[in-house]
Every structure is written in C-alpha cells, then in structure tokens.
Design a protein around this motif. Structure first.
Motif, PDB file in Angstrom:
ATOM      1  N   SER A   2       0.835  -1.198   0.000  1.00 39.21           N
ATOM      2  CA  SER A   2       0.000   0.000   0.000  1.00 39.21           C
ATOM      3  C   SER A   2       0.869   1.247   0.000  1.00 39.21           C
ATOM      4  N   SER A   4       1.639   5.301   0.915  1.00 38.49           N
ATOM      5  CA  SER A   4       1.348   6.271   1.960  1.00 38.49           C
ATOM      6  C   SER A   4       0.412   7.338   1.400  1.00 38.49           C
ATOM      7  N   LEU A   5      -0.166   8.136   2.281  1.00 37.03           N
ATOM      8  CA  LEU A   5      -1.051   9.207   1.845  1.00 37.03           C
ATOM      9  C   LEU A   5      -0.331  10.148   0.890  1.00 37.03           C
ATOM     10  N   GLU A   6       0.892  10.523   1.228  1.00 36.65           N
ATOM     11  CA  GLU A   6       1.622  11.441   0.352  1.00 36.65           C
ATOM     12  C   GLU A   6       1.905  10.807  -1.008  1.00 36.65           C
ATOM     13  N   GLU A   7       2.312   9.535  -1.017  1.00 38.15           N
ATOM     14  CA  GLU A   7       2.616   8.866  -2.284  1.00 38.15           C
ATOM     15  C   GLU A   7       1.384   8.794  -3.184  1.00 38.15           C
TER      16      GLU A   7
END
Length: 243
Positions: A2, A4-7
């Motif tokens: 999964s 990350s939010l930033e990615e």
C-alpha cells in the motif's frame, strides 16, 4: 504494497494535471493545483513554477508548509501559487484540494458585468447558490493580503468565480475537485453557447435548480469514478506520470 497518503496524493495530483492538459483546460505554464497531506492541512503538494501540466510527474510536485513564509523566496515556487494556495491551506484545514484555472468558458463568464451562472440545465444547476464571486480583481494575486482576501470570499462555498480572472474549486479529495472543475467549465460552455444565440434563456425555477443541485451532491461516487476513468486513460497514455 500500500502507498502512503503522500505517495498516493502525489500520483493522483500529477494525473489531475495531465488530465487537464489533455482536455485543453490549462493556461500554458501557469495555474496551480494543491493537495494537503497532513491532518492540519498545512503540509501540501503543489506544482513547481512554470512546468507544463502535460509533463508533471508525481516526483515533480513540491511539498510545502503553509506556515513557512520563506517559501515566497523559493525559486521553484510561483508567487501567485504561494499567495493563494499558501493562505488557503493555512486558513482552511477542511480544504484538502484546491484547483485554480483560467479555462476559456468559465473565465469568459467571469468577465461579465454581473458574473453568475444562471441554472439553464443540470450542469449549470449544480452551481445554484453555490459559487462565491469576486468582483475586485486588482492584478496578479501575488501578495499574502490578496491570498487572504480570496480565501475569505469562499465562506461556506467550495467554488470561487474570480471576476476578470478565472475560477477556483476546492474539495475533500482530488477526484471530487477534478469532476467539479470539469463540470463547471462544461456548464459555462453551455451557458456561453446559449447566450451566443441571442435568444432568451429558459431559466429553471429556484425550486428545480435547488433540487438539481442537491441531487448533484449525492453523486460523490460518480465524481470519483469520472476521475478514476480519466486517470486510467492518462496512465495508459504515458506511465511516466507515476514516476
């Protein structure tokens, strides 16, 4: 594995730039999109100064802090981008995404003596009583004070028709904001085309316009799927957007 939010936000925002370039809604190497990646909304991604939307990759996006005033001196940060988006992410933590464009039809409507979007079909009705209007254009929005003024005009709305300038749409996620700004431009295209006939408009009643606007607000999954379909098209066309 999964992301990350930033990615994930980097990928989605980069794709949004490619989509807008594909649709011809960009302004050469100007205009900006931003997306928050922190809980307080102050850490946000934005496109670098003067890079064409059609070339932007996930890794090209700048990570800025809205509280860091030194960003105004960063040569990669456009002054107008910092003034508008920096103030927006500093003052409105609920705004996760902001898209500012000068698309032809929306901008044309913004130049009217009384800028507004009368409800004449279901696209224009989406914006019934749901768009703030700025009629105080004073040149390039390149100061903190001007950014504060524009952000203050949003009030309870998520859209701002910027008189003699363009439009800004804010949202909770990239898919919602993209579909919104796309539909706003389509609505203005329909409106300008109707006006160009010189015939009287058949404007919807307030009751029908309000009902239609509320129905649009139930279609979040439609908006997000619109973005996902365009996202798949862009990635297939040029996978470098993911880099």
């Amino acid at each position: 594995m999964s992301l990350s939010l930033e990615e994930q936000t980097r990928i989605d925002l980069a794709v949004a730039f490619r989509i807008v370039a594909h649709l011809g809604m960009h302004e050469a190497v100007a205009n900006h999109f931003s997306a928050a990646v922190s809980a307080d909304g102050k850490q946000f991604l934005i496109n670098p100064k003067w890079m064409h939307f059609s070339r932007i990759r996930a890794s090209d996006l700048l990570l800025l802090n809205a509280d860091d005033a030194s960003n105004k001196d960063n040569p990669q940060v456009d002054a107008t981008a910092w003034s508008i988006h920096g103030q927006l992410h500093q003052q409105l933590p609920h705004v996760r995404v902001a898209m500012h464009l000068h698309p032809v039809y929306s901008t044309a409507v913004s130049t009217m003596e009384n800028p507004h979007i009368p409800p004449i079909d279901q696209n224009t009705a989406r914006y019934f009583n749901r768009v703030s209007v700025d009629t105080m254009f004073g040149g390039m929005a390149d100061t903190v004070a001007e950014g504060e003024r524009l952000v203050g005009l949003l009030k309870n709305n998520s859209r701002l028709l910027m008189g003699n300038h363009g439009v800004m749409v804010t949202g909770t996620d990239i898919g919602m904001a993209f579909d919104d700004i796309w539909t706003l431009e389509r609505a203005c295209q329909i409106l300008v085309t109707a006006w160009s006939t010189g015939r009287p408009l058949n404007i919807l009643s307030d009751e029908v316009a309000e009902k239609t606007a509320r129905d649009w607000e139930k279609f979040a999954d439609f908006s997000r799927q619109h973005f996902e379909e365009m996202k798949a098209l862009m990635i297939k066309q040029d996978p470098s957007v993911l880099d």
